[in-house]
Design a protein around this motif. Structure first.
Motif, mmCIF file in Angstrom:
data_model
loop_
_atom_site.group_PDB
_atom_site.id
_atom_site.type_symbol
_atom_site.label_atom_id
_atom_site.label_comp_id
_atom_site.label_asym_id
_atom_site.label_seq_id
_atom_site.Cartn_x
_atom_site.Cartn_y
_atom_site.Cartn_z
ATOM 1 N N GLY A 119 0.802 -1.227 -0.221
ATOM 2 C CA GLY A 119 -0.102 0.010 -0.063
ATOM 3 C C GLY A 119 0.907 1.220 0.113
ATOM 4 N N VAL A 120 1.932 1.166 -0.402
ATOM 5 C CA VAL A 120 3.079 2.267 -0.311
ATOM 6 C C VAL A 120 2.802 3.170 -1.738
ATOM 7 C CG1 VAL A 120 5.315 3.381 -0.369
ATOM 8 C CG2 VAL A 120 4.752 1.228 1.065
ATOM 9 N N GLU A 121 2.198 4.269 -1.621
ATOM 10 C CA GLU A 121 1.720 5.015 -2.723
ATOM 11 C C GLU A 121 2.854 5.420 -3.508
ATOM 12 O OE1 GLU A 121 -1.175 9.014 -3.968
ATOM 13 O OE2 GLU A 121 -0.948 8.429 -1.882
ATOM 14 N N VAL A 122 3.049 5.599 -4.862
ATOM 15 C CA VAL A 122 3.788 5.902 -5.810
ATOM 16 C C VAL A 122 3.074 6.463 -7.032
ATOM 17 C CG1 VAL A 122 3.635 3.671 -7.215
ATOM 18 C CG2 VAL A 122 5.783 5.097 -7.092
ATOM 19 N N ASP A 123 3.800 7.565 -7.554
ATOM 20 C CA ASP A 123 3.333 8.446 -8.504
ATOM 21 C C ASP A 123 3.374 7.983 -9.657
ATOM 22 O OD1 ASP A 123 5.695 9.718 -10.239
ATOM 23 O OD2 ASP A 123 6.295 9.484 -7.993
ATOM 24 N N ALA A 124 2.433 8.211 -10.804
ATOM 25 C CA ALA A 124 2.237 7.709 -11.965
ATOM 26 C C ALA A 124 3.467 7.881 -12.772
ATOM 27 C CB ALA A 124 1.072 8.308 -12.772
ATOM 28 N N GLY A 125 4.259 8.897 -12.736
ATOM 29 C CA GLY A 125 5.633 9.113 -13.354
ATOM 30 C C GLY A 125 6.732 8.062 -13.058
ATOM 31 N N GLY A 137 8.216 -7.340 -11.089
ATOM 32 C CA GLY A 137 9.079 -6.423 -10.005
ATOM 33 C C GLY A 137 10.399 -6.375 -10.258
ATOM 34 N N ILE A 138 11.316 -5.420 -9.632
ATOM 35 C CA ILE A 138 12.189 -5.209 -9.713
ATOM 36 C C ILE A 138 13.237 -4.884 -8.517
ATOM 37 C CG2 ILE A 138 12.599 -4.634 -12.289
ATOM 38 C CD1 ILE A 138 12.293 -1.697 -11.572
ATOM 39 N N TRP A 139 14.492 -5.145 -8.494
ATOM 40 C CA TRP A 139 15.058 -4.529 -7.071
ATOM 41 C C TRP A 139 15.598 -3.216 -7.182
ATOM 42 C CZ3 TRP A 139 16.596 -7.618 -2.927
ATOM 43 C CH2 TRP A 139 16.176 -9.104 -2.929
ATOM 44 N N CYS A 140 15.280 -2.607 -5.973
ATOM 45 C CA CYS A 140 15.598 -1.110 -5.977
ATOM 46 C C CYS A 140 16.171 -0.729 -4.652
ATOM 47 C CB CYS A 140 14.134 -0.237 -6.024
ATOM 48 S SG CYS A 140 13.202 -0.994 -7.347
ATOM 49 N N ILE A 141 16.858 0.336 -4.651
ATOM 50 C CA ILE A 141 17.224 1.196 -3.515
ATOM 51 C C ILE A 141 15.978 2.189 -3.104
ATOM 52 C CG2 ILE A 141 19.020 2.710 -2.641
ATOM 53 C CD1 ILE A 141 21.040 1.342 -4.520
ATOM 54 N N LEU A 142 15.462 2.167 -1.922
ATOM 55 C CA LEU A 142 14.350 3.012 -1.650
ATOM 56 C C LEU A 142 14.468 3.831 -0.415
ATOM 57 C CD1 LEU A 142 12.936 -0.183 -1.895
ATOM 58 C CD2 LEU A 142 10.968 1.395 -2.625
ATOM 59 N N GLY A 143 14.114 5.102 -0.498
ATOM 60 C CA GLY A 143 14.445 5.983 0.800
ATOM 61 C C GLY A 143 12.810 5.969 1.248
ATOM 62 N N LEU A 144 12.580 5.273 2.341
ATOM 63 C CA LEU A 144 11.351 5.207 3.108
ATOM 64 C C LEU A 144 11.325 6.360 4.057
ATOM 65 C CD1 LEU A 144 10.606 1.259 3.347
ATOM 66 C CD2 LEU A 144 9.753 3.077 1.695
ATOM 67 N N GLU A 145 10.102 6.650 4.425
ATOM 68 C CA GLU A 145 9.805 7.736 5.432
ATOM 69 C C GLU A 145 8.553 7.218 6.145
ATOM 70 O OE1 GLU A 145 9.029 11.276 3.325
ATOM 71 O OE2 GLU A 145 11.319 11.536 2.679
ATOM 72 N N TYR A 146 8.257 7.938 7.185
ATOM 73 C CA TYR A 146 7.179 7.424 8.141
ATOM 74 C C TYR A 146 6.461 8.503 8.635
ATOM 75 C CZ TYR A 146 5.421 4.362 11.715
ATOM 76 O OH TYR A 146 4.450 3.426 12.472
ATOM 77 N N ASP A 147 5.124 8.103 8.521
ATOM 78 C CA ASP A 147 4.105 9.240 9.079
ATOM 79 C C ASP A 147 3.041 8.278 9.616
ATOM 80 O OD1 ASP A 147 2.144 10.980 9.552
ATOM 81 O OD2 ASP A 147 2.221 11.700 7.398
ATOM 82 N N ALA A 148 3.092 8.487 10.960
ATOM 83 C CA ALA A 148 2.151 7.567 11.988
ATOM 84 C C ALA A 148 0.700 7.636 11.607
ATOM 85 C CB ALA A 148 2.405 7.895 13.598
ATOM 86 N N GLY A 149 0.105 9.093 11.086
ATOM 87 C CA GLY A 149 -1.403 8.879 10.712
ATOM 88 C C GLY A 149 -1.685 8.676 9.227
ATOM 89 N N HIS A 150 -0.727 8.304 8.365
ATOM 90 C CA HIS A 150 -1.045 8.206 6.948
ATOM 91 C C HIS A 150 -1.774 6.792 6.505
ATOM 92 C CE1 HIS A 150 -0.487 7.805 2.628
ATOM 93 N NE2 HIS A 150 -0.540 9.181 2.747
ATOM 94 N N LYS A 151 -2.837 6.902 6.124
ATOM 95 C CA LYS A 151 -3.469 5.646 5.540
ATOM 96 C C LYS A 151 -3.135 5.241 4.267
ATOM 97 C CE LYS A 151 -5.618 5.172 9.588
ATOM 98 N NZ LYS A 151 -5.445 4.091 10.571
ATOM 99 N N PRO A 152 -2.948 3.896 3.571
ATOM 100 C CA PRO A 152 -3.496 2.731 4.433
ATOM 101 C C PRO A 152 -2.240 2.331 5.180
ATOM 102 C CG PRO A 152 -3.266 2.224 2.068
ATOM 103 C CD PRO A 152 -3.116 3.854 2.411
ATOM 104 N N THR A 153 -1.053 2.996 4.804
ATOM 105 C CA THR A 153 0.127 2.591 5.496
ATOM 106 C C THR A 153 0.952 3.809 5.959
ATOM 107 O OG1 THR A 153 2.384 1.312 5.370
ATOM 108 C CG2 THR A 153 1.353 2.251 3.407
ATOM 109 N N PRO A 154 1.347 3.663 7.168
ATOM 110 C CA PRO A 154 2.454 4.815 7.611
ATOM 111 C C PRO A 154 3.831 5.136 6.784
ATOM 112 C CG PRO A 154 2.701 3.172 9.196
ATOM 113 C CD PRO A 154 1.648 2.874 8.348
ATOM 114 N N PHE A 155 4.280 3.867 5.990
ATOM 115 C CA PHE A 155 5.275 4.040 5.326
ATOM 116 C C PHE A 155 5.202 4.815 4.034
ATOM 117 C CE2 PHE A 155 5.499 0.357 7.952
ATOM 118 C CZ PHE A 155 6.990 0.593 8.492
#
Length: 677
Positions: A119-125, A137-155
């Motif tokens: 459920g981690v949102e990603v832009d169409a671009g 799928g593919i292997w990626c290096i991702l920068g993840l952030e955390y927002d406790a109130g965000h839905k459906p996932t805080p990530f």
């Protein structure tokens, strides 16, 4: 290549392609502790260890290990990594990422496979730039952030970078190729995929190279079957981020070709190579799956609904052969491991090459290199760039293909030759002998396909004697296959008295070779049957032969006394096709041979059928019967006179391979089979 030569090649690679090569034992050292594809590891090694300076290498290895230890997500440590993202607010991870469209929320969402986050949102671009996220799928290096109130996932997604080199300078690649001999370049390619070329025979090196042709050639269809532990799927799983390996074999038309509900092209539109592991398990949930695959393998396009979809992905089928190759060549065909639904001449005629996996030795520790090779991601990118060009016309400057090759054969040979030349001579600078070597290999791997088609489909595919003509000398050269001369079903010397070979349709309709083994013992004229001879399907044929023998043996020889012996009959279904439909004439000849103690002429094959009254029927499907007799090792053939009119259906080059003798009635057939004038 000795150690000094290896060091010379290492030096050349580092000097010619600085920053593009890496020592392959470093990959092995790190891979033991991280279950990620080689191209992921070498992407990181290329950033920190693309040098021959030992101090820099050791420092780089330590850095890569640290990155993997801190950022690579192991499934069993997923909760620990999630905690770091929460506590630090932002954290970098290395993971396999897939995307899907959430239609209800009208947005794309990522799933991080090892981390177990969805459920981690990603832009169409980002999706448009990396469409493979939607297909496997593919292997990626991702920068993840955390927002406790965000839905459906805080990530939240801060950044996403696919693990692939950003660009490839083809001019640099082509200009650098001139510094290497062909042998050096071949060794460099094999080391790039982790193999140590010095432990393999030259022929094996070509097989290992051929595995890479689907990566460099559009719409290329290849099969490789062989023993386990020979690395058949290694190239497609570990080496290139542009190929996908379907394990287990089960798939759907929507997944592989086109999802009509989503109006989305499947794997063939998103990957350069789609490889199927363990061909025995290939299964389409859709009834039309095999047919669509046939259409695609033939033309690179397929129809779904109102749409005609085109794609360039190559199709590769790898699997295991559990029997000995010698046994399969003699009794069946080398495509037997495929599921029954795929044993179809129309399907396999679309295969461009059959790589003989049984000729590749099982991998041992010394099979893997510790020398330098291209960073696999760099290799994957330049072979991908070469998909845009074709070297298929390189043949025409020096050679012409023989007349046994039909249009599909020509296309297959040209594609294989083009792929080999692109890999070995990406600069296009190849001489006549370079083209000849690639052409001979291409003719061999296509002929292997054709030999199996001949066994499955009969006379439609009789033209298997592939050759090429040297335009300079006008000499024709024929290409042979090692397994085709590995021993015939019919031995060269004379058989025992009472033994004979015959070709007949089986009760299932397939032509097959049958061996009659008959012995006599003192007795009272009984016939004892074993093997296929005891089957109810051949009971009438056995009775006809035995009754005719008892009634007419005196016409053959006065020394035969049918009631003074017992006859032990064993009928062998040599090719496993089922009980023979027509075998009475061969049984009669064997009875006479055993009774007289006189063997048949060597390498003789019996054709024809008799009735109890002695009437001889012509041979059904004469051309195919002769072809089967030739393939089995027959050099003489006994034919009924009633089949003389059908000789026009037999290709002259096939008929000329036999010493043919005609017979008019059963007793005449006995005399001529025994060589009695």
């Amino acid at each position: 290549m000795d150690d000094l030569s290896a060091q010379d090649l290492n030096g050349k690679l580092n000097a010619t392609y600085p920053g593009k090569v890496v020592r392959k034992d470093l990959t092995a050292r790190i891979k033991e502790g991280a279950n990620v594809p080689i191209y992921v590891l070498e992407y990181l090694l290329g950033m920190y260890c693309a040098t021959d300076d030992e101090a820099t290498i050791e420092e780089g290895v330590s850095r890569v290990k640290k990155i993997l230890a801190e950022n690579y997500v192991r499934p069993d440590e997923a909760e620990k990594v999630k905690s770091r993202v929460k506590e630090l607010g932002r954290y970098t991870v290395i993971d396999r990422v897939t995307a899907k469209l959430n239609e209800k929320a009208d947005r794309y969402e990522l799933e991080l496979m090892n981390l177990g986050v969805t459920g981690v949102e990603v832009d169409a671009g980002t999706i448009r730039q990396n469409e493979k996220l939607l297909a496997g799928g593919i292997w990626c290096i991702l920068g993840l952030e955390y927002d406790a109130g965000h839905k459906p996932t805080p990530f939240l997604l801060g950044s996403l970078k696919p693990i692939q080199m950003p660009s490839t300078d083809m001019d640099e690649l082509r200009s650098g190729r001139a510094a290497f001999s062909r042998t050096e370049w071949l060794d460099a390619l094999l080391r790039s995929v982790g193999m140590e070329p010095t432990v393999f025979a030259e022929s094996v090196k070509w097989h290992l190279l051929a595995r890479m042709i689907p990566l460099v050639e559009n719409n290329y269809n290849a099969v490789e079957l062989g023993p386990r532990s020979t690395g058949k799927s290694h190239v497609y799983k570990e080496i290139s981020p542009n190929s996908i390996l379907i394990s287990g074999g089960q798939t759907t038309v929507a997944n592989l070709f086109y999802n009509m509900a989503r109006r989305q092209v499947g794997l063939v539109g998103l990957w350069d190579v789609v490889a199927f592991d363990e061909v025995a398990g290939i299964h389409f949930k859709d009834n039309d799956g095999i047919q669509i695959m046939k259409d695609y393998m033939n033309s690179g396009s397929f129809a779904r609904g109102k749409a005609e979809i085109t794609a360039t992905a190559s199709m590769v089928f790898v699997g295991n052969i559990n029997q000995s190759v010698e046994s399969l060549v003699k009794t069946s065909h080398l495509l037997a491991p495929f599921p029954p639904a795929m044993i179809d001449t129309a399907f396999f005629d679309r295969v461009h090459a059959y790589i003989p996996g049984w000729e590749i030795p099982k991998f041992r520790p010394e099979s893997f290199t510790t020398q330098y090779g291209f960073i696999v991601d760099y290799l994957a990118e330049w072979v991908r760039e070469l998909r845009k060009v074709s070297f298929a016309d390189a043949i025409d400057a020096h050679f012409r293909l023989g007349n046994n090759l039909n249009q599909r054969d020509v296309r297959a040979v040209r594609k294989t030759t083009s792929g080999l030349l692109k890999l070995l001579h990406p600069d296009g600078q190849c001489g006549k002998e370079d083209v000849r070597d690639a052409l001979v290999y291409a003719l061999g791997v296509r002929r292997r396909v054709k030999e199996q088609l001949k066994k499955i489909g009969g006379m439609e595919f009789y033209d298997v004697h592939f050759s090429y003509l040297d335009l300079e000398t006008l000499e024709e050269h024929f290409v042979t296959l090692p397994e085709q001369s590995s021993g015939a079903l019919i031995p060269e010397g004379p058989l025992q008295a009472g033994h004979a070979h015959a070709v007949s349709p089986s009760d299932g309709g397939m032509l097959g070779l049958y061996r009659v083994e008959l012995q006599t013992t003192p007795g009272s004229g009984k016939l004892v049957r074993t093997g296929t001879a005891s089957a109810s399907a051949v009971r009438d044929a056995v009775n006809i032969a035995f009754n005719y023998f008892k009634a007419n043996s005196s016409r053959v020889s006065g020394s035969i006394h049918p009631d003074g012996s017992d006859y032990l009959l064993h009928l062998v279904d040599v090719q496993g096709n089922g009980a023979p439909e027509y075998i009475s004439l061969a049984l009669l000849i064997s009875l006479c041979s055993a009774a007289l103690g006189k063997p048949l002429q060597p390498q003789l094959v019996l054709l024809g059928q008799m009735t109890l009254g002695g009437t001889i029927s012509p041979v059904e499907n004469l051309a195919a019967s002769l072809q089967l007799a030739l393939d089995a090792g027959g050099r003489r053939v006994l034919l009924p006179m009633s089949s003389a009119a059908d000789l026009a259906t037999v290709p002259p080059e096939l008929f000329s391979k036999f010493q043919v003798t005609f017979y008019s009635d059963p007793v005449d057939a006995v005399f001529k089979a025994l060589g009695v004038q």
